[in-house]
Design an enzyme around this catalytic site. Sequence first.
Site, short mmCIF file in Angstrom:
data_model
loop_
_atom_site.label_atom_id
_atom_site.label_comp_id
_atom_site.label_asym_id
_atom_site.label_seq_id
_atom_site.Cartn_x
_atom_site.Cartn_y
_atom_site.Cartn_z
N ASN A 117 19.60 100.43 93.36
CA ASN A 117 19.50 101.10 92.07
C ASN A 117 18.22 100.69 91.33
O ASN A 117 17.77 99.54 91.44
CB ASN A 117 20.71 100.77 91.21
N VAL A 118 17.67 101.62 90.59
CA VAL A 118 16.44 101.35 89.83
C VAL A 118 16.71 101.33 88.33
O VAL A 118 15.79 101.35 87.53
CB VAL A 118 15.35 102.41 90.15
N ASP A 119 17.99 101.27 87.95
CA ASP A 119 18.38 101.36 86.54
C ASP A 119 18.25 100.04 85.79
O ASP A 119 18.41 99.99 84.57
CB ASP A 119 19.80 101.90 86.40
N HIS A 136 14.43 99.03 95.86
CA HIS A 136 13.74 100.28 95.52
C HIS A 136 13.00 100.18 94.19
O HIS A 136 12.37 101.14 93.78
CB HIS A 136 14.74 101.44 95.47
N ASN A 242 33.56 102.70 99.18
CA ASN A 242 32.92 103.96 98.81
C ASN A 242 33.95 105.08 98.97
O ASN A 242 34.71 105.09 99.93
CB ASN A 242 31.72 104.25 99.73
N VAL A 260 35.33 101.67 92.96
CA VAL A 260 34.59 100.42 93.15
C VAL A 260 35.05 99.34 92.17
O VAL A 260 35.30 98.20 92.55
CB VAL A 260 33.07 100.67 93.00
#
Length: 291
Positions: A117-119, A136, A242, A260
């Site tokens: 995640n890039v958050d 990432h 998932n 999750v």
Amino acid sequence: MTSVYESLLSDYPDKGVIGKPEIRDTEAQIIDKLKTLTDHFRNAKTTGKPIFVLIGAGVSTGSKLPDFRGKQGVWTLQAEGKHAEGVDFQVARPGVSHKSILALHKAGYIKTIITQNVDGLDRKVGIPVEDLVEVHGNLFLEVCQSCFREYVRDEIVMSVGLNPTGRNCEGNSKTGRPCRGKLRDATLDWDTEISETHLDKIKKAWKQTSHLLCVGTSLEIIPMGSLPLDAKTRGIKTTTINYQETAHEKMVETAIHADVKLVLYSLCNALGVEVDLGDDLPDDVPVPLKI
């Protein structure tokens, strides 16, 4: 602005399989699978070989950020000519899943955490940078190209591909020496290679771990999607959490198809790990399953 990240990326049609049907395990199935996972966590603590964790977009859905390949995912809806709904990245807050992972880390059950995640929520929740591999990148991060000092911003750095942002470094934070190196963004584009530093951290983690846990990821994007294959060659078993079938469903030890945050929070409860939920959660706290 949930589409900001997508708008910054180069056009790349091969995004893997999207829109797979969701699978929902029964409560009895989840409990049975959780027992196996709990045993792995207890063994990790006993042997001193902590669990190796891979995080995907499904961990941040509780923070009201859409995933990519789910029923309401960015790419799934995009293929239908629709737009995914969610909060602005800049106001997103860590949810129950993030806080459960942090609690398991603090308790010594897990150590190295790879996030796709890039958050920036994995940093924001408090996972130590030395144990976090933002493979990432991070939309809120700038890095000096000379001294590698990092700057965490309040607003999204509107650039990807490790390109100069137009700002200069204020100086080396360790030595205090002036630097004035050029700052770059820290988020990969489709054709940007993963840093050697990240790859070295991953190699080191394999030597320390006893089990691989993949959370909220369909394992469609390589090279991280191939981690269960890497684990198998090392004689390490894998658990996935998932809703959708993952790319390596048939070869992992346990595939849990459930929410999750329910699984992670129930896991913490079973291990006697207290989760500091705070008072600013973006999602509801699930009732933990009794294992």
